[in-house]
Motif scaffolding. Structure first.
Motif, PDB file in Angstrom:
ATOM      1  N   PHE A  18       0.861  -2.833   2.754  1.00 38.70           N
ATOM      2  CA  PHE A  18       0.868  -1.392   2.492  1.00 38.70           C
ATOM      3  C   PHE A  18       2.278  -0.907   2.143  1.00 38.70           C
ATOM      4  N   GLN A  19       2.919  -1.616   1.188  1.00 37.65           N
ATOM      5  CA  GLN A  19       4.259  -1.195   0.776  1.00 37.65           C
ATOM      6  C   GLN A  19       4.210   0.209   0.198  1.00 37.65           C
ATOM      7  N   ARG A  20       5.235   0.952   0.525  1.00 45.16           N
ATOM      8  CA  ARG A  20       5.298   2.365   0.126  1.00 45.16           C
ATOM      9  C   ARG A  20       4.028   3.099   0.539  1.00 45.16           C
ATOM     10  N   GLY A  21       3.376   2.598   1.592  1.00 42.08           N
ATOM     11  CA  GLY A  21       2.236   3.306   2.155  1.00 42.08           C
ATOM     12  C   GLY A  21       0.957   3.141   1.380  1.00 42.08           C
ATOM     13  N   ARG A  22       0.948   2.308   0.358  1.00 38.79           N
ATOM     14  CA  ARG A  22      -0.276   2.173  -0.434  1.00 38.79           C
ATOM     15  C   ARG A  22      -0.628   0.705  -0.596  1.00 38.79           C
ATOM     16  N   PHE A  23      -1.893   0.416  -0.443  1.00 36.19           N
ATOM     17  CA  PHE A  23      -2.380  -0.941  -0.595  1.00 36.19           C
ATOM     18  C   PHE A  23      -2.109  -1.411  -2.020  1.00 36.19           C
ATOM     19  N   ARG A  24      -2.316  -0.496  -2.981  1.00 34.91           N
ATOM     20  CA  ARG A  24      -2.159  -0.848  -4.391  1.00 34.91           C
ATOM     21  C   ARG A  24      -0.723  -1.313  -4.696  1.00 34.91           C
ATOM     22  N   GLY A  25       0.249  -0.652  -4.053  1.00 32.17           N
ATOM     23  CA  GLY A  25       1.657  -0.994  -4.275  1.00 32.17           C
ATOM     24  C   GLY A  25       1.927  -2.446  -3.944  1.00 32.17           C
TER      25      GLY A  25
ATOM     26  N   TYR B  90       6.285   2.881  12.907  1.00 34.58           N
ATOM     27  CA  TYR B  90       6.221   2.157  11.632  1.00 34.58           C
ATOM     28  C   TYR B  90       5.605   3.108  10.612  1.00 34.58           C
ATOM     29  N   GLU B  91       6.459   3.668   9.777  1.00 30.21           N
ATOM     30  CA  GLU B  91       5.998   4.767   8.916  1.00 30.21           C
ATOM     31  C   GLU B  91       5.139   4.301   7.763  1.00 30.21           C
ATOM     32  N   ARG B  92       5.115   3.002   7.475  1.00 29.98           N
ATOM     33  CA  ARG B  92       4.248   2.504   6.396  1.00 29.98           C
ATOM     34  C   ARG B  92       2.845   2.203   6.927  1.00 29.98           C
ATOM     35  N   LEU B  93       2.694   2.314   8.239  1.00 28.21           N
ATOM     36  CA  LEU B  93       1.374   2.072   8.838  1.00 28.21           C
ATOM     37  C   LEU B  93       0.726   3.394   9.203  1.00 28.21           C
ATOM     38  N   THR B  94      -0.574   3.324   9.457  1.00 28.88           N
ATOM     39  CA  THR B  94      -1.275   4.536   9.866  1.00 28.88           C
ATOM     40  C   THR B  94      -0.985   4.802  11.341  1.00 28.88           C
ATOM     41  N   ALA B  95      -1.373   5.994  11.782  1.00 33.86           N
ATOM     42  CA  ALA B  95      -1.178   6.343  13.196  1.00 33.86           C
ATOM     43  C   ALA B  95      -1.949   5.371  14.078  1.00 33.86           C
ATOM     44  N   TYR B  96      -3.176   5.075  13.667  1.00 38.29           N
ATOM     45  CA  TYR B  96      -4.024   4.174  14.470  1.00 38.29           C
ATOM     46  C   TYR B  96      -3.387   2.779  14.524  1.00 38.29           C
ATOM     47  N   ASP B  97      -2.918   2.304  13.375  1.00 40.84           N
ATOM     48  CA  ASP B  97      -2.301   0.967  13.331  1.00 40.84           C
ATOM     49  C   ASP B  97      -1.065   0.884  14.227  1.00 40.84           C
ATOM     50  N   ASN B  98      -0.292   1.972  14.256  1.00 38.81           N
ATOM     51  CA  ASN B  98       0.887   1.997  15.121  1.00 38.81           C
ATOM     52  C   ASN B  98       0.498   1.786  16.578  1.00 38.81           C
ATOM     53  N   LEU B  99      -0.518   2.544  17.006  1.00 38.00           N
ATOM     54  CA  LEU B  99      -0.932   2.427  18.412  1.00 38.00           C
ATOM     55  C   LEU B  99      -1.617   1.086  18.665  1.00 38.00           C
ATOM     56  N   GLU B 100      -2.397   0.642  17.697  1.00 37.96           N
ATOM     57  CA  GLU B 100      -3.101  -0.644  17.870  1.00 37.96           C
ATOM     58  C   GLU B 100      -2.101  -1.801  17.997  1.00 37.96           C
ATOM     59  N   VAL B 135       4.385   8.140   7.418  1.00 37.65           N
ATOM     60  CA  VAL B 135       5.526   8.655   6.654  1.00 37.65           C
ATOM     61  C   VAL B 135       5.270  10.067   6.104  1.00 37.65           C
ATOM     62  N   GLN B 136       4.000  10.391   5.913  1.00 37.41           N
ATOM     63  CA  GLN B 136       3.668  11.712   5.349  1.00 37.41           C
ATOM     64  C   GLN B 136       3.707  12.824   6.419  1.00 37.41           C
ATOM     65  N   TRP B 137       3.844  12.451   7.654  1.00 36.96           N
ATOM     66  CA  TRP B 137       3.697  13.434   8.734  1.00 36.96           C
ATOM     67  C   TRP B 137       4.963  14.253   8.979  1.00 36.96           C
ATOM     68  N   SER B 138       4.746  15.397   9.654  1.00 40.57           N
ATOM     69  CA  SER B 138       5.884  16.224  10.057  1.00 40.57           C
ATOM     70  C   SER B 138       6.573  15.568  11.254  1.00 40.57           C
TER      71      SER B 138
END
Lengths: 244, 311
Positions: A18-25, B90-100, B135-138
């Motif tokens: 998930f580079q740059r937050g996207r799977f596609r990246g 880990y800002e490239r991961l989701t919130a759930y993934d971080n906790l998991e 990463v998108q979060w406040s």
């Protein structure tokens, strides 16, 4: 420790994908790589792709290239993004973190190299059906399998050591790139040599006892890997990482 | 085993020529919310690192949850949760993934893992956004997630470095209530650093003040207030002339007088009845509209402590 190591490896792979937050990246990068080295190059070389032993150099270089792209991110990147201290404050041991990070880089570099080998074999067979079944000789296959693993481990251990010293991911990647360039210099100089020297070298390479060369290379890589891994283990200590 | 959750004795840590922590002796009982106050660079973060066994002391010792932080640092970390200076997400991961990921790190059983992650994400109002990349979060949302991560494995001791930083007032109040409840209901010990003195006052049962690595005071918020500051009386009204101020200054219980437009602030040497002072003001022609006998706040006590230490 194995469970902890695999926990780290899974996390590293998720971050990588998930580079740059996207799977596609992440996927696009891998696809470009597979297209260049698994399809385009074998298409150009045809039968020579599987028959020229010089290609072993390529398969030794490939995992280093792949590993150098990711290993810096796993340590220098964690430090740069301020996630390393929280990880160090957890129950994970230093060794589990270190081996998890090396393991993820090796799995990525070695795995993708092997995938490329398989795709390249399919490519040459599809592109040149008139040549019959084109496969790597068994000793070459074995050499690719072992040497690419050892090179990936070499790249990962070296990457860890460089990352521990580098202040940023970019700096670590640049150092890895410079070292790769240094290794490639003799290969790049080959076409510049006088023609008779080049011919002599190529003839020597074609007629050399491949088996002996492979064993020597594997032995040298084993010693290098063990030394680098040992040094990385001695450097990768909580207190030192926190101080960095 | 020590009766204290945290016990340090002359704990010190040097960085080359700088002494970041200097002879820190501290005892914190289990189930206490302990606030560690101090200006930037006072040694708060280094103390947390020493208590977690991330750094080795250059002198003294620390025992956390009965374990020596140098010899048994891993045992300490197994039992602790930490929200450090940076949120560590880990800002490239989701919130759930971080906790998991951290649930796996703490070896939580799969069933409990999922239930606990859901419980915390719902509690912090993040469940609906669990699949979003962090990463998108406040900053506030990230801080909530980091707090959830610190509490995930139900630690018996939680270290928190500025836990309400970046949170909106409502979320900050909610977190303070959560931490108080954790300490009261489950006996969790909370060691937090903060610059927000009113937060420390509301949340902490005991407070330690550190300056240049040295613990200069420790006690309950009330004790710190009483021992380190002087009571004040605020008078609202008019005609606070220089003559009135001079008259006040002649009284033995008055330490300082300052007039600001329609307010007069009188600093007293000790808690004392103010009626004679007010009578004196009225007799001197002051038109008194309102008198407020000020409760000294922790901020004032804190600043007094730092000033005295500097002297």
């Amino acid at each position: 420790m194995m469970t902890d190591m695999f926990t780290i490896i899974r996390k590293e792979f998720k971050e990588l994908i998930f580079q740059r937050g996207r799977f596609r990246g992440g996927l696009v990068g891998v696809l470009i790589f597979v297209f260049a080295f698994g399809i385009l190059m074998p298409l150009q070389m045809g039968r020579d792709w599987v028959e020229t032993p010089i290609n072993l150099l390529f398969f030794a270089w490939l995992p280093y290239l792949l590993v150098s792209g990711v290993v810096a991110d796993t340590i220098a990147g964690e430090r740069e993004r301020h996630t390393l201290e929280t990880l160090l404050a957890s129950r994970l041991s230093d060794r589990a973190i270190l081996f998890g990070k090396i393991g993820s880089a090796v799995a990525y570099g070695w795995g993708l190299t092997l995938v490329n080998v398989l795709i390249s074999v399919v490519t040459v067979n599809v592109a040149y059906p008139e040549e019959g079944l084109l496969l790597f000789p068994s000793e070459t296959s074995l050499a690719i399998f072992i040497v690419s693993l050892l090179v990936a481990l070499f790249g990962a251990s070296l990457g860890v050591i460089i990352s521990l010293r580098a202040s940023t991911v970019r700096q670590a990647q640049q150092t890895m790139g410079i070292l790769m360039f240094v290794v490639l210099v003799p290969v790049m100089l080959l076409p510049l040599l006088p023609q008779e020297w080049s011919l002599w070298f190529l003839e020597w390479a074609m007629n050399a006892d491949l088996y002996t060369i492979i064993i020597a290379v594997v032995a040298a890589l084993l010693i290098l890997d063990a030394s680098l891994l040992g040094y990385a283990m001695s450097r990768f200590k909580r207190a030192r990482l926190i101080m960095d | 085993m020590s009766q204290y959750a945290i016990q340090t004795l002359n704990l010190s840590r040097d960085f080359k020529t700088v002494r970041a922590v200097d002879g820190l002796s501290l005892e914190i009982l289990p189930g206490t919310v302990f606030g560690f106050l101090g200006p930037n660079g006072a040694g708060k973060t280094t103390t947390i690192r020493l208590l977690l066994g991330l750094l080795e002391p250059t002198g003294g010792s620390a025992v956390v949850l009965g374990f020596d932080t140098v010899k048994q640092g891993a045992e300490v970390r197994i039992r602790c949760g930490a929200l450090l200076e940076h949120n560590g997400l880990y800002e490239r991961l989701t919130a759930y993934d971080n906790l998991e990921f951290y649930a796996n790190v703490w070896h939580m059983p799969p069933g409990d893992r999922q239930a606990r992650i859901k419980e915390l994400l719902i509690h912090f109002g993040l469940w609906e956004r669990r699949k979003e990349i962090v990463v998108q979060w406040s900053r506030g949302m990230k801080q909530k997630l980091a707090v959830a991560r610190a509490l995930l494995h139900r630690p018996v001791l939680v270290f928190m470095d500025e836990p309400t930083a970046g949170l909106d007032p409502v979320a900050a109040v909610a977190l303070r209530e959560d931490l108080t409840a954790l300490a009261q209901r489950e006996g969790v010990t909370i060691f937090l650093t903060t610059h927000n003195l009113s937060e420390a006052e509301k949340l902490c049962q005991r407070i330690g003040v550190i300056r240049q690595g040295k613990l200069i005071a420790v006690g309950s918020p009330d004790e710190l207030r009483q021992n380190n500051s002087k009571p004040k009386v605020e008078v609202a009204g008019s005609k606070f002339g220089q003559r009135v101020q001079d008259l006040l200054k002649e009284r033995p219980e008055v330490v300082e007088v300052s007039a600001e437009k329609d307010h007069l602030i009188i600093t007293l040497s000790k808690v004392t009845p103010v009626a004679p002072l007010i009578k004196m003001l009225v007799d001197a022609g002051v038109q008194v509209e309102e008198v407020h006998k000020g409760n000294v706040d922790l901020e004032h006590a804190f600043l007094t402590l730092l000033e005295e230490e500097e002297k």
